[in-house]
Write a protein that holds these residues in place. Structure first.
Motif, PDB file in Angstrom:
ATOM      1  N   ASP A  48       2.799   8.179 -25.244  1.00 41.08           N
ATOM      2  CA  ASP A  48       4.023   8.837 -24.808  1.00 41.08           C
ATOM      3  C   ASP A  48       4.295   8.509 -23.347  1.00 41.08           C
ATOM      4  O   ASP A  48       3.418   8.675 -22.492  1.00 41.08           O
ATOM      5  CB  ASP A  48       3.881  10.353 -25.005  1.00 41.08           C
ATOM      6  CG  ASP A  48       5.138  11.109 -24.622  1.00 41.08           C
ATOM      7  OD1 ASP A  48       6.227  10.512 -24.654  1.00 41.08           O
ATOM      8  OD2 ASP A  48       5.022  12.310 -24.295  1.00 41.08           O
ATOM      9  N   CYS A  49       5.499   8.054 -23.045  1.00 43.59           N
ATOM     10  CA  CYS A  49       5.839   7.628 -21.687  1.00 43.59           C
ATOM     11  C   CYS A  49       5.777   8.798 -20.706  1.00 43.59           C
ATOM     12  O   CYS A  49       5.235   8.671 -19.612  1.00 43.59           O
ATOM     13  CB  CYS A  49       7.231   6.999 -21.683  1.00 43.59           C
ATOM     14  SG  CYS A  49       7.737   6.372 -20.074  1.00 43.59           S
ATOM     15  N   TYR A  50       6.333   9.945 -21.084  1.00 43.63           N
ATOM     16  CA  TYR A  50       6.358  11.088 -20.176  1.00 43.63           C
ATOM     17  C   TYR A  50       4.951  11.627 -19.910  1.00 43.63           C
ATOM     18  O   TYR A  50       4.632  12.041 -18.799  1.00 43.63           O
ATOM     19  CB  TYR A  50       7.246  12.200 -20.752  1.00 43.63           C
ATOM     20  CG  TYR A  50       8.705  11.807 -20.783  1.00 43.63           C
ATOM     21  CD1 TYR A  50       9.478  11.874 -19.635  1.00 43.63           C
ATOM     22  CD2 TYR A  50       9.296  11.361 -21.954  1.00 43.63           C
ATOM     23  CE1 TYR A  50      10.813  11.508 -19.647  1.00 43.63           C
ATOM     24  CE2 TYR A  50      10.633  10.992 -21.979  1.00 43.63           C
ATOM     25  CZ  TYR A  50      11.387  11.067 -20.825  1.00 43.63           C
ATOM     26  OH  TYR A  50      12.702  10.696 -20.837  1.00 43.63           O
ATOM     27  N   LYS A  51       4.109  11.618 -20.932  1.00 47.47           N
ATOM     28  CA  LYS A  51       2.726  12.077 -20.744  1.00 47.47           C
ATOM     29  C   LYS A  51       1.967  11.109 -19.839  1.00 47.47           C
ATOM     30  O   LYS A  51       1.137  11.526 -19.031  1.00 47.47           O
ATOM     31  CB  LYS A  51       2.031  12.210 -22.094  1.00 47.47           C
ATOM     32  CG  LYS A  51       0.679  12.852 -21.999  1.00 47.47           C
ATOM     33  CD  LYS A  51       0.090  13.149 -23.344  1.00 47.47           C
ATOM     34  CE  LYS A  51      -1.268  13.791 -23.189  1.00 47.47           C
ATOM     35  NZ  LYS A  51      -1.922  14.008 -24.465  1.00 47.47           N
ATOM     36  N   ALA A  52       2.244   9.809 -19.968  1.00 46.37           N
ATOM     37  CA  ALA A  52       1.602   8.825 -19.097  1.00 46.37           C
ATOM     38  C   ALA A  52       1.977   9.071 -17.642  1.00 46.37           C
ATOM     39  O   ALA A  52       1.123   8.984 -16.749  1.00 46.37           O
ATOM     40  CB  ALA A  52       1.991   7.410 -19.522  1.00 46.37           C
ATOM     41  N   VAL A  53       3.237   9.411 -17.390  1.00 44.46           N
ATOM     42  CA  VAL A  53       3.671   9.703 -16.018  1.00 44.46           C
ATOM     43  C   VAL A  53       2.979  10.962 -15.511  1.00 44.46           C
ATOM     44  O   VAL A  53       2.525  11.018 -14.359  1.00 44.46           O
ATOM     45  CB  VAL A  53       5.211   9.845 -15.953  1.00 44.46           C
ATOM     46  CG1 VAL A  53       5.651  10.367 -14.598  1.00 44.46           C
ATOM     47  CG2 VAL A  53       5.876   8.515 -16.243  1.00 44.46           C
ATOM     48  N   ASP A  54       2.866  11.998 -16.369  1.00 48.99           N
ATOM     49  CA  ASP A  54       2.167  13.225 -15.972  1.00 48.99           C
ATOM     50  C   ASP A  54       0.718  12.939 -15.592  1.00 48.99           C
ATOM     51  O   ASP A  54       0.226  13.405 -14.567  1.00 48.99           O
ATOM     52  CB  ASP A  54       2.192  14.254 -17.102  1.00 48.99           C
ATOM     53  CG  ASP A  54       3.547  14.911 -17.260  1.00 48.99           C
ATOM     54  OD1 ASP A  54       4.356  14.840 -16.306  1.00 48.99           O
ATOM     55  OD2 ASP A  54       3.789  15.493 -18.338  1.00 48.99           O
ATOM     56  N   LEU A  55       0.027  12.168 -16.430  1.00 51.72           N
ATOM     57  CA  LEU A  55      -1.371  11.836 -16.157  1.00 51.72           C
ATOM     58  C   LEU A  55      -1.503  11.014 -14.881  1.00 51.72           C
ATOM     59  O   LEU A  55      -2.443  11.202 -14.095  1.00 51.72           O
ATOM     60  CB  LEU A  55      -1.979  11.081 -17.340  1.00 51.72           C
ATOM     61  CG  LEU A  55      -2.109  11.879 -18.639  1.00 51.72           C
ATOM     62  CD1 LEU A  55      -2.535  10.949 -19.777  1.00 51.72           C
ATOM     63  CD2 LEU A  55      -3.093  13.015 -18.477  1.00 51.72           C
ATOM     64  N   LEU A  56      -0.561  10.101 -14.665  1.00 58.81           N
ATOM     65  CA  LEU A  56      -0.577   9.265 -13.467  1.00 58.81           C
ATOM     66  C   LEU A  56      -0.447  10.119 -12.207  1.00 58.81           C
ATOM     67  O   LEU A  56      -1.224   9.981 -11.261  1.00 58.81           O
ATOM     68  CB  LEU A  56       0.549   8.234 -13.525  1.00 58.81           C
ATOM     69  CG  LEU A  56       0.749   7.398 -12.268  1.00 58.81           C
ATOM     70  CD1 LEU A  56      -0.311   6.330 -12.195  1.00 58.81           C
ATOM     71  CD2 LEU A  56       2.127   6.797 -12.237  1.00 58.81           C
ATOM     72  N   VAL A  57       0.519  11.030 -12.196  1.00 60.89           N
ATOM     73  CA  VAL A  57       0.735  11.863 -11.007  1.00 60.89           C
ATOM     74  C   VAL A  57      -0.452  12.794 -10.784  1.00 60.89           C
ATOM     75  O   VAL A  57      -0.856  13.031  -9.648  1.00 60.89           O
ATOM     76  CB  VAL A  57       2.062  12.638 -11.135  1.00 60.89           C
ATOM     77  CG1 VAL A  57       2.222  13.647 -10.013  1.00 60.89           C
ATOM     78  CG2 VAL A  57       3.231  11.668 -11.120  1.00 60.89           C
ATOM     79  N   ASP A  58      -1.043  13.292 -11.865  1.00 60.65           N
ATOM     80  CA  ASP A  58      -2.238  14.134 -11.714  1.00 60.65           C
ATOM     81  C   ASP A  58      -3.387  13.366 -11.075  1.00 60.65           C
ATOM     82  O   ASP A  58      -4.078  13.878 -10.189  1.00 60.65           O
ATOM     83  CB  ASP A  58      -2.682  14.687 -13.066  1.00 60.65           C
ATOM     84  CG  ASP A  58      -1.757  15.769 -13.588  1.00 60.65           C
ATOM     85  OD1 ASP A  58      -0.972  16.318 -12.785  1.00 60.65           O
ATOM     86  OD2 ASP A  58      -1.811  16.046 -14.804  1.00 60.65           O
ATOM     87  N   LYS A  59      -3.596  12.132 -11.513  1.00 60.19           N
ATOM     88  CA  LYS A  59      -4.671  11.312 -10.930  1.00 60.19           C
ATOM     89  C   LYS A  59      -4.408  11.027  -9.454  1.00 60.19           C
ATOM     90  O   LYS A  59      -5.306  11.110  -8.621  1.00 60.19           O
ATOM     91  CB  LYS A  59      -4.798   9.987 -11.693  1.00 60.19           C
ATOM     92  CG  LYS A  59      -5.813   9.984 -12.774  1.00 60.19           C
ATOM     93  CD  LYS A  59      -6.014   8.567 -13.270  1.00 60.19           C
ATOM     94  CE  LYS A  59      -7.174   8.496 -14.213  1.00 60.19           C
ATOM     95  NZ  LYS A  59      -7.437   7.145 -14.677  1.00 60.19           N
ATOM     96  N   LEU A  60      -3.164  10.660  -9.131  1.00 61.58           N
ATOM     97  CA  LEU A  60      -2.830  10.375  -7.739  1.00 61.58           C
ATOM     98  C   LEU A  60      -2.991  11.625  -6.876  1.00 61.58           C
ATOM     99  O   LEU A  60      -3.466  11.544  -5.744  1.00 61.58           O
ATOM    100  CB  LEU A  60      -1.402   9.833  -7.636  1.00 61.58           C
ATOM    101  CG  LEU A  60      -1.192   8.426  -8.157  1.00 61.58           C
ATOM    102  CD1 LEU A  60       0.296   8.092  -8.196  1.00 61.58           C
ATOM    103  CD2 LEU A  60      -1.925   7.414  -7.304  1.00 61.58           C
TER     104      LEU A  60
END
Length: 123
Positions: free
Chosen positions: A81-93
């Motif tokens: 899921d594109c939106y979930k990937a963005v959420d995970l990315l921002v959490d990691k950053l």
């Protein structure tokens, strides 16, 4: 490219079209990073769609790159899921930024005495 409060946000789509909804979602999520750390110069977000062998399955890879005073940070996250990937990315950053600031505080507080050679008078 979006410019907010002297910060740059660059959103790129690879093998996919970026809709306004995706751009707005990424912008809203990345604002959190700018609020936590004011020394961020630029944030680049690349969204890539990778198709499987059958052609029907696909996976979104979100790559984030933060340019900041000091070493820059790079993160990559994959999810169907594109939106979930963005959420995970921002959490990691966000975790990386918090860890970096915590380490800088520890280094700043960890002072030690300088050993002066014995030939000099100690005060």
């Amino acid at each position: 490219m979006y410019t907010e409060n002297n910060h740059d946000l660059i959103i790129t789509g690879i093998h996919m079209d970026l809709t306004e909804a995706i751009k707005q979602s990424v912008t809203d999520k990345v604002e959190r990073l700018f609020r936590h750390e004011e020394r961020i110069i630029r944030v680049k977000v690349e969204l890539e769609c990778v198709y499987g062998k059958g052609g029907s399955e696909h996976e979104f890879i979100a790559k984030g790159h933060i340019e900041i005073n000091g070493p820059s940070m790079n993160v990559s996250v994959a999810d169907p899921d594109c939106y979930k990937a963005v959420d995970l990315l921002v959490d990691k950053l966000d975790r990386m930024l918090r860890r970096r600031s915590r380490l800088q505080r520890v280094k700043r507080k960890d002072t030690h005495e300088v050993d002066i050679p014995a030939s000099l008078p100690k005060v």
